[in-house]
Every structure is written in structure tokens, then in C-alpha cells.
Scaffold this motif. Structure first.
Motif, mmCIF file in Angstrom:
data_model
loop_
_atom_site.group_PDB
_atom_site.id
_atom_site.type_symbol
_atom_site.label_atom_id
_atom_site.label_comp_id
_atom_site.label_asym_id
_atom_site.label_seq_id
_atom_site.Cartn_x
_atom_site.Cartn_y
_atom_site.Cartn_z
ATOM 1 N N TYR A 93 0.847 -1.106 0.022
ATOM 2 C CA TYR A 93 0.118 0.161 0.038
ATOM 3 C C TYR A 93 0.907 1.371 0.086
ATOM 4 O O TYR A 93 1.911 1.107 0.392
ATOM 5 N N SER A 155 -7.180 -10.821 4.810
ATOM 6 C CA SER A 155 -7.159 -11.802 5.850
ATOM 7 C C SER A 155 -8.768 -12.358 6.156
ATOM 8 O O SER A 155 -8.921 -13.350 6.148
ATOM 9 N N ILE A 156 -9.479 -11.363 6.587
ATOM 10 C CA ILE A 156 -10.712 -11.745 6.785
ATOM 11 C C ILE A 156 -11.536 -12.059 5.615
ATOM 12 O O ILE A 156 -12.325 -13.115 5.829
ATOM 13 N N HIS A 193 -0.662 -16.456 0.705
ATOM 14 C CA HIS A 193 -0.620 -15.617 1.667
ATOM 15 C C HIS A 193 -0.822 -16.248 3.244
ATOM 16 O O HIS A 193 -1.654 -17.295 3.198
ATOM 17 N N TYR A 194 -0.023 -15.955 4.279
ATOM 18 C CA TYR A 194 0.121 -16.615 5.449
ATOM 19 C C TYR A 194 -1.422 -16.497 6.237
ATOM 20 O O TYR A 194 -1.524 -17.130 7.211
ATOM 21 N N LYS A 198 -3.730 -18.824 9.261
ATOM 22 C CA LYS A 198 -4.117 -18.283 10.376
ATOM 23 C C LYS A 198 -5.849 -18.814 10.476
ATOM 24 O O LYS A 198 -6.332 -18.746 11.481
ATOM 25 N N LEU A 313 -6.512 3.080 4.109
ATOM 26 C CA LEU A 313 -6.581 1.839 4.894
ATOM 27 C C LEU A 313 -7.676 1.894 5.566
ATOM 28 O O LEU A 313 -7.900 2.685 6.397
ATOM 29 N N GLN A 314 -8.918 0.787 5.967
ATOM 30 C CA GLN A 314 -8.803 -0.387 5.024
ATOM 31 C C GLN A 314 -9.789 -0.146 3.986
ATOM 32 O O GLN A 314 -10.928 0.270 4.261
ATOM 33 N N ASN B 113 -0.219 1.305 8.811
ATOM 34 C CA ASN B 113 -0.790 -0.181 9.360
ATOM 35 C C ASN B 113 -0.121 -0.535 10.651
ATOM 36 O O ASN B 113 1.309 -0.474 10.635
ATOM 37 N N HIS B 115 0.680 -3.215 11.786
ATOM 38 C CA HIS B 115 1.672 -4.527 11.651
ATOM 39 C C HIS B 115 3.181 -4.496 12.162
ATOM 40 O O HIS B 115 3.399 -5.352 12.788
ATOM 41 N N PHE B 117 6.619 -2.103 13.375
ATOM 42 C CA PHE B 117 6.859 -0.813 13.756
ATOM 43 C C PHE B 117 7.720 -0.023 12.996
ATOM 44 O O PHE B 117 7.594 1.254 12.786
ATOM 45 N N ALA B 331 0.578 -16.602 16.057
ATOM 46 C CA ALA B 331 1.844 -16.105 15.056
ATOM 47 C C ALA B 331 1.955 -16.915 13.830
ATOM 48 O O ALA B 331 1.792 -18.247 13.853
ATOM 49 N N LEU B 337 7.382 -10.165 6.025
ATOM 50 C CA LEU B 337 6.597 -8.932 6.838
ATOM 51 C C LEU B 337 7.417 -8.721 8.149
ATOM 52 O O LEU B 337 7.836 -7.856 8.606
ATOM 53 N N PHE B 338 7.667 -10.076 8.833
ATOM 54 C CA PHE B 338 8.148 -10.139 10.175
ATOM 55 C C PHE B 338 9.444 -10.494 10.296
ATOM 56 O O PHE B 338 10.040 -11.431 10.846
ATOM 57 N N GLY B 350 1.952 -6.947 14.545
ATOM 58 C CA GLY B 350 1.067 -7.505 13.432
ATOM 59 C C GLY B 350 0.787 -9.240 13.784
ATOM 60 O O GLY B 350 -0.215 -9.511 13.371
ATOM 61 N N ASP B 351 1.864 -9.764 14.031
ATOM 62 C CA ASP B 351 1.765 -11.289 14.219
ATOM 63 C C ASP B 351 0.911 -11.938 15.524
ATOM 64 O O ASP B 351 0.552 -12.975 15.402
ATOM 65 N N LYS B 352 0.628 -10.766 16.203
ATOM 66 C CA LYS B 352 -0.491 -11.256 17.241
ATOM 67 C C LYS B 352 -1.863 -11.448 16.686
ATOM 68 O O LYS B 352 -2.603 -11.805 17.427
ATOM 69 N N THR B 353 -2.235 -11.132 15.573
ATOM 70 C CA THR B 353 -3.726 -10.887 15.124
ATOM 71 C C THR B 353 -4.048 -12.090 14.257
ATOM 72 O O THR B 353 -3.308 -12.928 13.659
ATOM 73 N N ILE B 354 -5.308 -12.196 13.957
ATOM 74 C CA ILE B 354 -5.880 -12.988 12.933
ATOM 75 C C ILE B 354 -6.038 -12.259 11.650
ATOM 76 O O ILE B 354 -6.371 -12.790 10.789
ATOM 77 N N GLN B 355 -5.687 -10.878 11.683
ATOM 78 C CA GLN B 355 -5.818 -10.100 10.470
ATOM 79 C C GLN B 355 -4.434 -9.929 9.883
ATOM 80 O O GLN B 355 -3.374 -10.523 10.529
ATOM 81 N N CYS B 356 -3.907 -9.188 8.970
ATOM 82 C CA CYS B 356 -2.574 -8.935 8.621
ATOM 83 C C CYS B 356 -2.329 -7.373 8.697
ATOM 84 O O CYS B 356 -1.898 -7.070 9.825
ATOM 85 N N GLY B 357 -3.189 -6.439 7.757
ATOM 86 C CA GLY B 357 -3.040 -5.239 8.076
ATOM 87 C C GLY B 357 -4.254 -4.815 9.017
ATOM 88 O O GLY B 357 -5.138 -5.267 9.478
ATOM 89 N N ARG B 358 -4.021 -3.778 9.702
ATOM 90 C CA ARG B 358 -4.753 -3.127 11.130
ATOM 91 C C ARG B 358 -4.569 -1.781 11.192
ATOM 92 O O ARG B 358 -3.546 -1.289 11.119
#
Lengths: 503, 503
Positions: A93, A155-156, A193-194, A198, A313-314, B113, B115, B117, B331, B337-338, B350-358
């Protein structure tokens, strides 16, 4: 002073100043500003504390003055990475687009929710119209009928596809759950995609039941391998129910061959979902839409206009060719929200979702589409492809300093900067020591770029290929060829500085 | 003209006009504007078409002029429901708050985003600090350690709670999936939010395995009934793993008794999640936080500052007392990305989530917290309670025209307008004909209000109680007692008009 007065005075004085400052920020010229002002976390905390508005919110936090709030807003943007800068290539993006930002600001000001028509009449119709436009762009069965939603991210959206597929394959699933049902298995390519991993972890399918299908040399899913994997699963007594194809993989930008994949899926009665979060934009280009051929046969797809189209976003779309399937699958029928005895209840979108509240993410895309028209969007997409071609040529003409990792896809170019002692770099013949050195190059160059703040570009390893740069053209519409030259020159200069030729 | 020039000219001319118009909208006085301009969908379509910018996006959509875009933006807001109007009582959100809007506009302008820092340094730290503040507010084990995220809505937050619980109860779940694992069952009250039903349908638990626990007369979960339900499930060989309690139910605003519930959960080794999407705001008030007593013993909770605090949609928090559990559970470790070899990777959320972008949803709350301080937020919450008390008194003093459905909770008041021939209305003795008539009253009054555009308030049936109004004080900080009087007077006047006393 009543709380109402406090709130009002902030509204009229502070808010107008904030709006004016943000207007200046959005319309600024980036040429004098860095892409990023790299600061370690402790430094950032100090800067905010020195400005009198610490990042932490202590016990007994006092109200700070409007001037300090404005100062905090300035600091936040000063130290935020400028994703709108032409030399930001770090993510899928960037280059946020003014009509999109205006549309999103309007949605924030309206502060409503696309769950019911009565609280969001225009936004509800706009969402429906944008989805209809996208369905016509896909064509085939989608032009006849479709269902869809804007959702919070790709992802959603992939979860939605898998969820619909599962309910079709196992109609008792919603009530009974996964236990006692068929042993369902899903398939994605090894470069998908990962978020699929998830998704299966969240939805109780389990990562053991997500089968990874081999790719060809370009990173696209191999139909023969899929065919084989499905047959093998069937022979083991498992029930294949979902194939997650990709249109524009995250790293190399490869497009899975959707026509042969859809044929295999039909043969085996498997749901085909296309993750077009990145590459779905190809549908907008007469030149590139051949890459999406077969997409109209997919059961569902997603596309993120916040990626290649630069919407804020988003902005993520989920679409399926199966009419009314979202409501049938997801409806909870909450009596407090979806009262059948209120006006225009039949237009309510909220019960289609797995959320309850949902932002009006379609509006910004609608406004931008009106602003630029079909032809404008097409030019943006084509421009991304042109820039990728221009980039590929420069890499090939770099005399070995830059080297392509593999054949390019339209919107991504993957390449190494190769230290002089490793040139010419031949991946097949590279020694472990050479690979080890090469793996350190991209992180080191990137770190120096971040310290100087003059460009940002992502890197990653892939399979046996050590860390390489990935250039992506999300902000392509704002880019000139000279921006690309500037990036490649910097990579080259910093590479020579960090990894000088051995004497 | 190049695409860059097109984009730039929109930016500098159009955008500034749009920003100025939106500034005026946000800072307007609502007293002269309607809450809603009710228009059937076909009328809305005509109005946009007449303005030269149809809602549909036809094949070959042309770019429209900036003046038309601005006109479309004006029409959109003119025909959007004004959730910031003091007489908007329709939903658990409203009264958007200027510091929150400014913070959200900034986040949109920054377009990044949360995801990593490196692309969101300030937003990442701000999210971490706001979560830490909330954890300290909860207290108990949360003050020592916690984990959390801002997520797109309370429904998704509830999914997070259930997902963590399930992975704790069945450590092989992520890999193996639900099949072959223990027969897990979850418990929520019969008045819990419908998102739990969506959650079990999505995650393969199945609605059969979501057990509904009876409530007391106020709508709060009965600990004795929970104890019984858990024991019954255990005797059937099922494994109770999750209790979804509610702090502030959607309709009546009831608070489940968290201390006794947490005791039962500990005894049975069951994860306690508290859906405080609405009532979690009580934590901010010294007077009301007793309602949340025991929350600090919950394994996880959610709270939506976009509800009672009036932050722009969406602003939803998920918090758990279990440190580092989100990363361990969710994760995916995407290499693109990470990357562990980039700067400050340990701060990536970002890797805490069930999304990717947030989206950086924490920022608006942070800015508003700085603007109003702990005391300002506390006053807003207390004001909602004061208004609910004032409303209850008016209902009791209405001489039978208005009647409470049940004892009030702090932020919700549920009541009927009773036609003269049904007064005094005694629910226990009401005939089917009386209930049938009463069920038509709220929809009819609401429809007339929408046609006149002078107020909006929700209604719903609940159990054996026919349709009643629910007044909620999401925009309480902007409300004066006279706004409440205006609402109740209108309900009364329209009731008399639509259901005149029989001669």
C-alpha cells in the motif's frame, strides 16, 4: 464549565486548527520530507515527553491544552513513516489518493455503521452499487448475480471464502460444529498468503488440514500438483472442499492459472476462492485482465483497493457468485438490530457479516471512482506495470550489480544487490558462504536507508533464495521514472559503501 | 495530462475545499438540522442522479468534475443519519467527539498499518501505551502483565477471547483442528450479544455447543444457573472451556455478576471472557466501577470506546491477563513482513492478530484521553448514568403513558409508550390482544419520528415483552436534560396522534 461546553470549545477552536493542519499535511509536496525519521522507541518517547505530552497515559492523566494536542499531532506525523512518499516501496500500500482520503474523512465525520439502512442510507446504497460494479467487472456468472461485503482486510476476506465453502460442503457445520463432520481439507499454494494458515487455525480446521500445493518456477500454483494433491487426499478418505488460489502473490506477484484451477475444482466439487487482494486490480486494465481469466468461474474472491489503487486503509472487498449466501450462512437475526418491522429493513447489510458494526469502507472507493472514472483507474494499474517493466530493464542493464531473483510478474520485481566479489551471481552455483553474505546485504542496505530516511523497500528470503529486495508499485500513480532511478541509485550507492569491493 | 498531474490537481484544489466543508460539518450546531432525512432508496437514487452523480457506477464511468464530487459529498451527508445529533438514541454509538475525529483524520492521512514498527512507529507505541493504561484500570493481575490489541469491533474481540480459550483448553487444536479433540462447550447468557452465536458458527464449535444460561429478572447471568449448566455438561462428557459474560447487555444494559462467575470458572478451569463492549466504560468512573468488580479476574475482556466514549467507529479493545498469549496462539511468522533481521522487529504487533493489516485505532482514543484526561472521561460516563436516572424519573412520573419494562441498568432505559386504553399496563395480566397492540406502538412512533426527522430511538421485543423503546446514552456528554425532555415529549405526542384514546 459543563462537559458539553468543554467538548464544544474543543470542537470549534481546536478542531478547525487540526483540520487545517491535516489539510496541509495531505496536500504537501513530499520532495523536501524524509520517507521516515528513524527513531528507536526510547528516543520517540523522549521527544513526546519533552513536548509536554508523553506517550504514556499516567494514572490521573490531566487534560492537556489544545496547543499541546496540536503539537502531539505534529510530532506524530513527523515521526510516522510517510507511506505517501514516492520512495516508499515497503508495503503493498502507499500513495494514498486525495479523493479517497476525502471520502474516508467524510465517513469518519458521519460516524455511522453499515449494519442497517436507517442509520446509513447512502452508505448502504453506495456499498451495494460498488459491489455491483465489481461484479460486472469480473463478468460471467457474477454479472447475473452475486453477493458481497466490504470487510476489514484481505485476511478476513479469505476467512469469509473458507467459511462459505465449509458450510456448503457440510450443511450441518453451523449447528453441529466441525466434530462429527467430514474430514475436510483445504488447498493453497506454497506461496499463498499466510492468512490462510491463520484462518485454518482460527476456524478449527487445523493447519494439518491445509495442504500446500507446489508452484511452478514463477511462483504460480501448478494445476497438475493441485490435481494430484486433491486425488491423494480423496484416496485417504478426506474431503477436499476449498482451494485458495492467489492472483498476485505477496512476494513475487505471481498469478495462479485460474482457468485450469477452476476446471479441477469443478471436477471435484471444490470451492475456488481467489485471493486477489493485490493482483485483483488487474481487472481494471484491458491490457492486464487476461491475468485474471477464469476468475469469473471462482466461487468467491477478494480484492483490496487499499493496495494498488491507493485507497486509505482499509478497503477490502469480498465477492461471491452465489446470491444471498452470506445472509443464509451468517445471519444471527438479532431482534434489537434487524427488526423486520422497521422501515426498509430489507436493505440492511449487517446480518450478512461475522462482525456486527462495520465501517462504510466502500464510500472512499466510490468517490474516487467518480473522480477518476474507469479510464483513470485503468491508467493507474497500467502505470504500475510500466514501472515494473522499467525497473526490470534497469536491473538487467546494471551489469550484475542488481540481479533479478526470477521472471517478473506485472506489479512486483524481486532482485538482489550483489556485492562485487559475488558477481556474476548464479543462484544454482552459489556456495553457502556466498548465500550467507548475500542474506546480509538487503537488511544492511535497508537499515542505512532508514537511518538516512530517503527510501524504504522491503526484503525477505524465499525458499532457497537468501534475502532479496521486493519492489512493489502500490503508489504507482504518483511515481515518475526518476523516482525509480533514485531508489536504485541509492541501493547501489549504499551497497558499495557497506560491501566495498575487496582489493 | 499525466496521471500524476490529475492526482495532484485534485489534491490541492478539490481536497482543500473538501476539508473545509468537512470541518464545517463536524463543528456545526445540530439544532437546525434533522436527525435524519428519511428517503426511500429509489428517492435517494433520484436525488443523486439529478445532481449529475448517480449512485451507480456505470460501465465506462467518466471522471466527474471536482464540483460534482463536492456536491456528492454534500448530498451524502445531507441524507446520512446524523449520529452526532443530541436526539439520536438509536444505537450504542453517537455523539462523535472532536478530538477523536481529529485523531482519526490524522490516522487516515498517515495511511499506515499497525503490523510493523517500521511503518508505524508512533502508532505502535501509542497502542501499547493505551493498552497498558486500560490494563492498569482493570487492575489485579492485569496491572502486572497483560496482552492485547485494538480490533475491528466487539464481535471480533469476542472471537479472540473464545479462540485463546480454545487453544488453552486444547493445545493441539491449532494444528489438528477441532476434529479428534475434546468435545468443547461454551456458555453465554440468554441475553448475551448475538456475536457469540456467529463466533461458534465461524470457528467450528457449532451452535449446539454454545449453551445458553438463564438470567435473573434484571437480565444478568445467574451464577447458580451457570454452575448447574457446567456440571450438567461435564456429566455428559463435554468439556466446558469458555464462559462469555457480559458487562452491559445490548438491550437492558445488565451487568453479569463477574465475581461469582469468575469463582465458578476457576473451580472448573474455564476461561472467563467479559464482553464489556458497552459497559466496560464503567471502569472509568469511581462511582460505577463496582459494576465491573471481578473483571480483573477474567481471562480476557473487550471494550468499545466507540460506544459510550464517542470515539469514531471503530475503536475496540481486546485485553487478556495472559502475557504474550496472542503471539503464541496466532503467530504465522510471515517472512516477508516480520523479518527478524530488520530494526526494532521486537516491537511489531502484527503477528499477534488474525488479520494482517490493521488500522491504528488506538490513536484517536489516545488523543482524546490527553484532551480530556481521566476526569473528563469519568464525567462523560457519570453523565450517562445521570441521564438514565433522570429518564427513569420522568417515566415513573408520566402517569402511565410511559412505563419501564424492568429495573434500569446505568446506561440503558427500556420502556413502553402505552396507549390510553391499555393503562395501567401490567405485563403479567396483559391479554394477547393488548400485547399485540403494544407491539405495534414503538414501530409506528419510530416511523413517524423518522418521517419528521426529529429524533431516532431503537426498539425491540425481548422474551415475552412486546416491542419497547430502548434509550441509550452513547452521546451523553453532548446531552442536556432538555434533549431528553424533547425526546419523551415527541414520543408522547406521536403516540397520542397514532393511537388516540378511544371515545
Amino acid at each position: 464549565m459543563s462537559t458539553k461546553e468543554i467538548s464544544r470549545s474543543l470542537s470549534n477552536d481546536f478542531f478547525s486548527q487540526a483540520a487545517s493542519f491535516l489539510n496541509t499535511y495531505v496536500t504537501r509536496d513530499h520532495s523536501d520530507t524524509p520517507v521516515t525519521r528513524l527513531s528507536p522507541p526510547e528516543d520517540l518517547k523522549s521527544r513526546f515527553a519533552e513536548a509536554g505530552i508523553g506517550l504514556s497515559i499516567p494514572d490521573g492523566q490531566d487534560a492537556v491544552a489544545p496547543e499541546e494536542l496540536l503539537q502531539a499531532m505534529r510530532l506524530t506525523l513527523d515521526y510516522s513513516t510517510s507511506t505517501g512518499h514516492p520512495l516508499f516501496f515497503n508495503q503493498l500500500y502507499g500513495g494514498p489518493e486525495p479523493a479517497g482520503i476525502a471520502g474516508e474523512w467524510l465517513a469518519v465525520a458521519a460516524n455511522t455503521n453499515c449494519h442497517t439502512f436507517e442509520v446509513a442510507p447512502v452508505f448502504t446504497l453506495v456499498e451495494t452499487e460498488v459491489l455491483a460494479k465489481l461484479a460486472r467487472l469480473i463478468g460471467g456468472p457474477y454479472s447475473q448475480d452475486h453477493d458481497g461485503l466490504f470487510v476489514p482486510g484481505g485476511s478476513i476476506a479469505n476467512i469469509y471464502g473458507m467459511h462459505l465453502a465449509r458450510n456448503r460442503a457440510d450443511p450441518a457445520f453451523k449447528q453441529r460444529g466441525a466434530q462429527g463432520g467430514p474430514r475436510l481439507v483445504a488447498f493453497t499454494s506454497e506461496q499463498a498468503h499466510y492468512s490462510y494458515r491463520k484462518a485454518v487455525a482460527l476456524t478449527g480446521l487445523g493447519t494439518d488440514n491445509l495442504i500446500s500445493v507446489a508452484c511452478d518456477a514463477d511462483g504460480a500454483m501448478s494445476p497438475a500438483s493441485l490435481q494430484e494433491a486433491i486425488k491423494a487426499a480423496e484416496q485417504e478418505g478426506k474431503t477436499p472442499f476449498f482451494v485458495g488460489a492467489t492472483a498476485g502473490t505477496t512476494v513475487t506477484g505471481a498469478f495462479d492459472p485460474l482457468e485450469p484451477l477452476s476446471k479441477i475444482c469443478r471436477e471435484h466439487n471444490v470451492w475456488l476462492h481467489v485471493d486477489g487482494a493485490w493482483g485483483g486490480a488487474a481487472l481494471l486494465s484491458r491490457k492486464l485482465r487476461h491475468l485474471m481469466a477464469g476468475c469469473e468461474r471462482a466461487d468467491s474472491m477478494c480484492w483490496n483497493p487499499h493496495k494498488l489503487l491507493g485507497m486509505p486503509l482499509q478497503c477490502s472487498v469480498f465477492l461471491t457468485q452465489h446470491a444471498d449466501i452470506l445472509r443464509r450462512t451468517n445471519a444471527g437475526g438479532a431482534a434489537y438490530l434487524f427488526q423486520p418491522d422497521k422501515l426498509h429493513a430489507e436493505y440492511d447489510l449487517g446480518d450478512k457479516t461475522i462482525q456486527c458494526g462495520r465501517r462504510p469502507d466502500a464510500f472512499k472507493l466510490w468517490l474516487a471512482w467518480k473522480a477518476y472514472g474507469d479510464a483513470g483507474f485503468e491508467r493507474w494499474v497500467d502505470r504500475a506495470d510500466e514501472l515494473a517493466q522499467a525497473c526490470e530493464i534497469r536491473i538487467k542493464e546494471s551489469g550484475g550489480a542488481l540481479q533479478l531473483v526470477q521472471r517478473r510478474a506485472p506489479f512486483n520485481v524481486c532482485f538482489w544487490w550483489v556485492p562485487a566479489q559475488l558477481r556474476p551471481y548464479t543462484p544454482e552455483q552459489a556456495t553457502p558462504a556466498a548465500k550467507d553474505l548475500l542474506s546480509k546485504v538487503a537488511p544492511a542496505i535497508k537499515e542505512l536507508m532508514q537511518q538516512k530516511g530517503d527510501a524504504m523497500i522491503g526484503f525477505q528470503p524465499l525458499g532457497s533464495a537468501p534475502n532479496f529486495f521486493r519492489i512493489v508499485f502500490a503508489g504507482a500513480k504518483l511515481l515518475q521514472d526518476c523516482d525509480l532511478d533514485a531508489l536504485l541509485q541509492r541501493i547501489n550507492a549504499y551497497g558499495q559503501q557497506l560491501f566495498p569491493a575487496q582489493q
